[in-house]
Enzyme design. Structure first.
Site, PDB file in Angstrom:
ATOM      1  N   GLY A  37       0.830  -1.209   0.000  1.00  0.00           N
ATOM      2  CA  GLY A  37       0.000   0.000   0.000  1.00  0.00           C
ATOM      3  C   GLY A  37       0.858   1.250   0.000  1.00  0.00           C
ATOM      4  O   GLY A  37       2.068   1.188   0.231  1.00  0.00           O
ATOM      5  N   ARG A 105     -17.435 -11.567  16.997  1.00  0.00           N
ATOM      6  CA  ARG A 105     -17.605 -10.864  18.281  1.00  0.00           C
ATOM      7  C   ARG A 105     -18.479  -9.619  18.140  1.00  0.00           C
ATOM      8  O   ARG A 105     -19.354  -9.363  18.966  1.00  0.00           O
ATOM      9  CB  ARG A 105     -16.234 -10.467  18.841  1.00  0.00           C
ATOM     10  N   TYR A 144      -0.679 -17.705  -2.999  1.00  0.00           N
ATOM     11  CA  TYR A 144      -1.793 -16.776  -3.203  1.00  0.00           C
ATOM     12  C   TYR A 144      -3.092 -17.549  -3.456  1.00  0.00           C
ATOM     13  O   TYR A 144      -4.087 -17.358  -2.754  1.00  0.00           O
ATOM     14  CB  TYR A 144      -1.463 -15.871  -4.388  1.00  0.00           C
ATOM     15  N   HIS A 180       0.044   0.464  -8.151  1.00  0.00           N
ATOM     16  CA  HIS A 180       1.456   0.726  -7.889  1.00  0.00           C
ATOM     17  C   HIS A 180       2.219   0.693  -9.225  1.00  0.00           C
ATOM     18  O   HIS A 180       2.070  -0.262  -9.990  1.00  0.00           O
ATOM     19  CB  HIS A 180       1.962  -0.380  -6.957  1.00  0.00           C
TER      20      HIS A 180
HETATM   21  P1  NAD Z   1      -2.692  -3.994  -3.384  1.00  0.00           P
HETATM   22  O1  NAD Z   1      -1.414  -4.732  -3.232  1.00  0.00           O
HETATM   23  O2  NAD Z   1      -2.664  -2.653  -4.014  1.00  0.00           O
HETATM   24  O3  NAD Z   1      -3.415  -3.846  -1.974  1.00  0.00           O
HETATM   25  C1  NAD Z   1      -3.289  -4.762  -0.924  1.00  0.00           C
HETATM   26  C2  NAD Z   1      -3.160  -3.980   0.383  1.00  0.00           C
HETATM   27  O4  NAD Z   1      -3.075  -4.889   1.482  1.00  0.00           O
HETATM   28  C3  NAD Z   1      -1.887  -3.126   0.427  1.00  0.00           C
HETATM   29  O5  NAD Z   1      -2.194  -1.830   0.853  1.00  0.00           O
HETATM   30  C4  NAD Z   1      -1.000  -3.863   1.421  1.00  0.00           C
HETATM   31  O6  NAD Z   1      -0.077  -3.021   2.073  1.00  0.00           O
HETATM   32  C5  NAD Z   1      -2.031  -4.478   2.351  1.00  0.00           C
HETATM   33  N1  NAD Z   1      -1.564  -5.656   3.091  1.00  0.00           N
HETATM   34  C6  NAD Z   1      -0.905  -6.726   2.594  1.00  0.00           C
HETATM   35  N2  NAD Z   1      -0.669  -7.621   3.582  1.00  0.00           N
HETATM   36  C7  NAD Z   1      -1.217  -7.096   4.724  1.00  0.00           C
HETATM   37  C8  NAD Z   1      -1.298  -7.542   6.075  1.00  0.00           C
HETATM   38  N3  NAD Z   1      -0.783  -8.721   6.457  1.00  0.00           N
HETATM   39  N4  NAD Z   1      -1.918  -6.737   6.974  1.00  0.00           N
HETATM   40  C9  NAD Z   1      -2.428  -5.536   6.609  1.00  0.00           C
HETATM   41  N5  NAD Z   1      -2.375  -5.069   5.348  1.00  0.00           N
HETATM   42  C10 NAD Z   1      -1.777  -5.842   4.413  1.00  0.00           C
HETATM   43  O7  NAD Z   1      -3.690  -4.958  -4.166  1.00  0.00           O
HETATM   44  P2  NAD Z   1      -5.163  -4.704  -4.725  1.00  0.00           P
HETATM   45  O8  NAD Z   1      -5.115  -4.898  -6.175  1.00  0.00           O
HETATM   46  O9  NAD Z   1      -5.732  -3.466  -4.178  1.00  0.00           O
HETATM   47  O10 NAD Z   1      -5.918  -5.952  -4.112  1.00  0.00           O
HETATM   48  C11 NAD Z   1      -6.777  -5.850  -2.980  1.00  0.00           C
HETATM   49  C12 NAD Z   1      -7.449  -7.192  -2.737  1.00  0.00           C
HETATM   50  O11 NAD Z   1      -8.218  -7.568  -3.879  1.00  0.00           O
HETATM   51  C13 NAD Z   1      -6.470  -8.328  -2.468  1.00  0.00           C
HETATM   52  O12 NAD Z   1      -6.988  -9.149  -1.445  1.00  0.00           O
HETATM   53  C14 NAD Z   1      -6.441  -9.068  -3.773  1.00  0.00           C
HETATM   54  O13 NAD Z   1      -6.160 -10.423  -3.589  1.00  0.00           O
HETATM   55  C15 NAD Z   1      -7.841  -8.863  -4.306  1.00  0.00           C
HETATM   56  N6  NAD Z   1      -7.894  -8.972  -5.777  1.00  0.00           N
HETATM   57  C16 NAD Z   1      -7.380  -8.002  -6.590  1.00  0.00           C
HETATM   58  C17 NAD Z   1      -7.422  -8.152  -7.976  1.00  0.00           C
HETATM   59  C18 NAD Z   1      -6.895  -7.109  -8.921  1.00  0.00           C
HETATM   60  O14 NAD Z   1      -6.971  -7.301 -10.136  1.00  0.00           O
HETATM   61  N7  NAD Z   1      -6.400  -5.988  -8.473  1.00  0.00           N
HETATM   62  C19 NAD Z   1      -7.975  -9.319  -8.531  1.00  0.00           C
HETATM   63  C20 NAD Z   1      -8.454 -10.294  -7.673  1.00  0.00           C
HETATM   64  C21 NAD Z   1      -8.433 -10.107  -6.296  1.00  0.00           C
HETATM   65  N1  UDP Z   2     -10.030 -11.930  17.095  1.00  0.00           N
HETATM   66  C1  UDP Z   2      -9.672 -10.627  16.788  1.00  0.00           C
HETATM   67  N2  UDP Z   2     -10.522  -9.619  17.160  1.00  0.00           N
HETATM   68  C2  UDP Z   2     -11.698  -9.835  17.794  1.00  0.00           C
HETATM   69  C3  UDP Z   2     -12.049 -11.172  18.102  1.00  0.00           C
HETATM   70  C4  UDP Z   2     -11.203 -12.200  17.719  1.00  0.00           C
HETATM   71  O1  UDP Z   2      -8.622 -10.375  16.217  1.00  0.00           O
HETATM   72  O2  UDP Z   2     -12.397  -8.864  18.098  1.00  0.00           O
HETATM   73  C5  UDP Z   2      -9.136 -13.018  16.700  1.00  0.00           C
HETATM   74  C6  UDP Z   2      -8.678 -13.814  17.881  1.00  0.00           C
HETATM   75  O3  UDP Z   2      -7.287 -13.567  18.062  1.00  0.00           O
HETATM   76  C7  UDP Z   2      -8.892 -15.243  17.518  1.00  0.00           C
HETATM   77  C8  UDP Z   2      -9.437 -15.209  16.085  1.00  0.00           C
HETATM   78  O4  UDP Z   2      -9.860 -13.877  15.871  1.00  0.00           O
HETATM   79  O5  UDP Z   2      -7.690 -15.977  17.481  1.00  0.00           O
HETATM   80  C9  UDP Z   2     -10.590 -16.142  15.866  1.00  0.00           C
HETATM   81  O6  UDP Z   2     -11.603 -15.828  16.783  1.00  0.00           O
HETATM   82  P1  UDP Z   2     -12.654 -16.919  17.253  1.00  0.00           P
HETATM   83  O7  UDP Z   2     -13.562 -16.272  18.239  1.00  0.00           O
HETATM   84  O8  UDP Z   2     -13.281 -17.556  16.094  1.00  0.00           O
HETATM   85  O9  UDP Z   2     -11.752 -18.052  17.885  1.00  0.00           O
HETATM   86  P2  UDP Z   2     -11.097 -18.257  19.300  1.00  0.00           P
HETATM   87  O10 UDP Z   2     -10.991 -16.924  19.981  1.00  0.00           O
HETATM   88  O11 UDP Z   2     -12.007 -19.194  19.982  1.00  0.00           O
HETATM   89  O12 UDP Z   2      -9.764 -18.845  18.955  1.00  0.00           O
END
Ligand code: NAD
Ligand code: UDP
Ligand code: UDP
Length: 312
Positions: A37, A105, A144, A180
């Site tokens: 992003g 939740r 993916y 990007h």
């Molecule tokens: P993008 O890479 O521009 O956006 C993805 C965003 O997710 C980025 O801002 C990145 O920093 C953030 N991100 C990645 N890992 C993260 C994490 N662990 N925690 C928090 N943020 C995280 O891609 P996009 O094209 O905007 O795609 C967005 C969504 O749509 C994705 O889930 C993608 O799989 C899906 N998608 C996109 C396309 C396309 O053609 N653009 C097609 C199919 C599906």
């Molecule tokens: N979780 C979160 N935010 C919330 C509630 C849950 O990030 O407000 C996360 C939490 O860490 C948990 C996961 O979501 O591991 C799955 O939640 P769920 O209630 O299904 O499972 P459990 O807590 O019983 O593992």
């Protein structure tokens, strides 16, 4: 006014969704770890009192109070999702568990941005939602594809087991402003190469096909899916059925930019799907949605965006 969480809100699609949901008067909470992003994408919203930004990785739990969640966090372009493939799968799978736990939740409605990649290199054409797909589980795209497939499984199990209100959309190739410039996807690559007068890199012989939708059409479809009151949960394809070869795309972009760039051919990446086209009968019927923006108009806006970006 709804409180809406958008994970991946600083990315390409996420930033357009933030804009549209703010325009509609909602409170938007954007969560992003800025892996792919870009702060510039959300810069225009930072002084809006209804917008809030949290730097956070969704593979870790998140405790906030919201009414709706759009789960978009995940790198989407092959070079980025293959950079740290284990983290890619974690983002899809652990990220889905955390966001579904949050939805459970808070009783929020949650929409998953799934992908046409769940169909893999398909044997049926065009692809309907009932097709189970053909994905290589150990290939370089699997982090993916399989991550997204498992996320769909989790969504449906949280729905069956915990009655979480889910929506699943399968997005086909999408393009537009805020992509990007170096993310390696074909539309941004070709436009940037054409504008810089660099060689246009076609992988393989360019006979593989894709169907590209413009970002505004996708955003409309995602919001219609989230808001549909029929309790239609999907999965539903969102894409533009207008299919063409990658070579045709290269020629169109050269023509529209008036570029002197030459086409060069590079090796085709492993497991690169040969053809892809959405069947959008279900989206038409259930959501009364279909794309409205044709390739020429969408490319024009995208080329303008990259021209400005490269001149900065
Ligand atoms: P993008 O890479 O521009 O956006 C993805 C965003 O997710 C980025 O801002 C990145 O920093 C953030 N991100 C990645 N890992 C993260 C994490 N662990 N925690 C928090 N943020 C995280 O891609 P996009 O094209 O905007 O795609 C967005 C969504 O749509 C994705 O889930 C993608 O799989 C899906 N998608 C996109 C396309 C396309 O053609 N653009 C097609 C199919 C599906
Ligand atoms: N979780 C979160 N935010 C919330 C509630 C849950 O990030 O407000 C996360 C939490 O860490 C948990 C996961 O979501 O591991 C799955 O939640 P769920 O209630 O299904 O499972 P459990 O807590 O019983 O593992
Ligand atoms: N592609 C290409 N040149 C590029 C980038 C991509 O020929 O510079 C090809 C790629 O091999 C694939 C198609 O264009 O066949 C779409 O690639 P992209 O990464 O945009 O999306 P995906 O393969 O995920 O549909």
């Amino acid at each position: 006014m709804k409180r809406i969480l958008i994970t991946g809100g600083a990315g390409f699609i996420g930033s357009h969704l933030c804009e549209r949901l703010l325009e509609e008067g909602n409170e938007v909470l954007c969560v992003d770890n800025f892996f792919t992003g870009n702060k510039n994408n959300i810069l225009p919203f930072l002084d809006n009192k209804r917008f809030e930004l949290i730097r956070h990785d969704i593979t870790f739990p998140l405790y906030v109070e919201v009414d709706e969640i759009y789960n978009l966090a995940c790198p989407a372009s092959p070079i980025h999702y293959q950079f740290d493939p284990v983290q890619t799968t974690k983002t899809s799978v652990h990220g889905a568990i955390n966001m579904l736990g949050l939805a459970k939740r808070t009783k929020a409605k949650i929409l998953q941005a799934s992908t046409s990649e769940v169909y893999g290199d398909p044997e049926i054409h065009p692809q309907t939602e009932s097709y189970w797909g053909r994905v290589n589980p150990i290939g370089i795209r699997a982090c993916y594809d399989e991550g997204k497939r498992c996320a769909e499984t989790l969504f449906f199990d949280y729905w069956r087991q915990h009655k979480v209100k889910i929506r699943v959309v399968r997005i086909f190739n999408t393009y537009g402003p805020n992509m990007h410039p170096n993310d390696g996807r074909v539309v941004s690559n070709f436009i940037v190469q054409a504008l810089k007068g660099e060689d246009i890199t076609i992988y393989g012989d360019g006979s593989q096909t894709r169907s590209f939708q413009y970002i505004d059409d996708l955003i409309e479809g995602m919001i219609k899916m989230m808001n549909n009151t029929e309790e239609f949960i999907g999965p539903v394809n969102l894409g533009n059925p207008n299919e063409f070869t990658i070579k045709e795309l290269a020629e169109k972009i050269i023509e529209m930019t008036g570029s002197k760039s030459k086409i060069v051919f590079k090796p085709l990446p492993e497991d690169d799907p040969k053809q892809r086209q959405p069947d959008i009968t279900l989206a038409k019927e259930k959501l009364n949605w279909e794309p409205k923006i044709n390739l020429e108009d969408g490319l024009k806006k995208t080329i303008e965006y990259f021209k400005k970006l490269l001149n900065q």
